[in-house]
Write an enzyme that holds these catalytic residues in place. Structure first.
Site, short mmCIF file in Angstrom:
data_model
loop_
_atom_site.label_atom_id
_atom_site.label_comp_id
_atom_site.label_asym_id
_atom_site.label_seq_id
_atom_site.Cartn_x
_atom_site.Cartn_y
_atom_site.Cartn_z
N CYS A 86 0.84 -1.21 0.00
CA CYS A 86 0.00 0.00 0.00
C CYS A 86 0.87 1.25 0.00
O CYS A 86 1.99 1.24 0.52
CB CYS A 86 -0.91 0.05 1.23
SG CYS A 86 -2.09 -1.30 1.37
N ASP A 87 0.33 2.32 -0.56
CA ASP A 87 0.98 3.63 -0.49
C ASP A 87 -0.08 4.71 -0.64
O ASP A 87 -1.09 4.50 -1.34
CB ASP A 87 2.03 3.79 -1.59
CG ASP A 87 2.91 5.00 -1.35
OD1 ASP A 87 3.87 4.89 -0.57
OD2 ASP A 87 2.63 6.07 -1.92
N SER A 88 0.14 5.84 0.02
CA SER A 88 -0.84 6.93 -0.01
C SER A 88 -0.19 8.26 -0.38
O SER A 88 0.96 8.51 -0.02
CB SER A 88 -1.53 7.08 1.36
OG SER A 88 -2.19 5.90 1.74
N GLY A 123 -3.03 3.56 -2.95
CA GLY A 123 -2.86 2.46 -3.88
C GLY A 123 -2.73 1.15 -3.12
O GLY A 123 -2.07 1.08 -2.08
#
Length: 221
Positions: A86-88, A123
């Protein structure tokens, strides 16, 4: 009443060092195995921009989530599990903001954000690395509108002095010390924290894994 059928538990590996993401999964009854990727995020983004040109805001977190997920999947070998990366990032006026570079950057960013709204994109990338799995690898972006309070300069400096904004995408949290400065969200709350549970549930369904089998792997099925 139809009872849920018994299915073999499935282990989830979280390719993220984020305490907030881990807490989100634990609160939903999932105890993942955490493996940190140590991906060089600026290098990955720069390489993609050089190859493809300007990236759209929604592309950045998905690119980084994929990089983290693939790096961990390569590390674990035959772990027989699902791997989630995950990434933000925060989008305001078409510009993408990850973690601030230093306290001054965080102060300047909050001076631009206050009284306004931005979109938090997270994501999610999933790799089915199970021995008898689908072998699928795919991603989904969740987006949530965030409204920021019109805080004054002293409040900004006080918040930045806590150090929290330096370690989170967009220089804020909704579930921590930044909570008082968020006046509203439109969309999934957990997505703002860094991992959308509804998105994850749908991604698991794509590879034939019911939510309850992930809980069962944690002994909470």
């Amino acid at each position: 009443m139809r009872l849920a059928s018994r299915l073999a538990p499935v282990q989830l590996i979280l390719a993220s060092a984020s305490p907030a993401r881990l807490k989100t999964l634990r609160s939903a009854g999932i105890e993942p195995r955490v493996v940190v990727s140590h991906v060089d995020e600026p290098a990955v983004t720069a390489e993609a921009q050089q190859q493809f040109g300007r990236l759209e805001p929604v592309d950045v977190p998905l690119l980084l989530a994929r990089a983290k997920c693939e790096a961990v999947a390569a590390q674990i070998g035959d772990a027989d599990a699902l791997v989630l990366g995950c990434d933000s990032v925060l989008e305001i006026d078409g510009a993408v903001h990850g973690k601030p570079t230093d306290p001054q950057d965080a102060i300047e960013r909050w001076a631009r954000m206050r009284g306004r709204s931005g979109t938090l994109h997270t994501g999610h990338w999933l790799i089915d690395a199970r021995a008898d799995g689908t072998g699928a690898t795919f991603g989904v972006v969740g987006s949530t509108l965030v409204q920021f309070a019109d805080i004054d300069d002293d409040e900004i400096r006080d918040y930045v002095s806590t150090g929290e904004p330096l370690y989170v995408a967009g220089a804020f949290t909704v579930d921590g010390l930044g909570g008082p400065y968020i006046t509203g969200i439109q969309g999934d709350y957990h997505n703002v924290v860094g991992l959308s549970l509804p998105v994850l549930r749908e991604m698991l369904a794509e590879v034939g894994v019911p939510w309850r089998t992930i809980r069962a792997a944690s002994g909470l099925g």
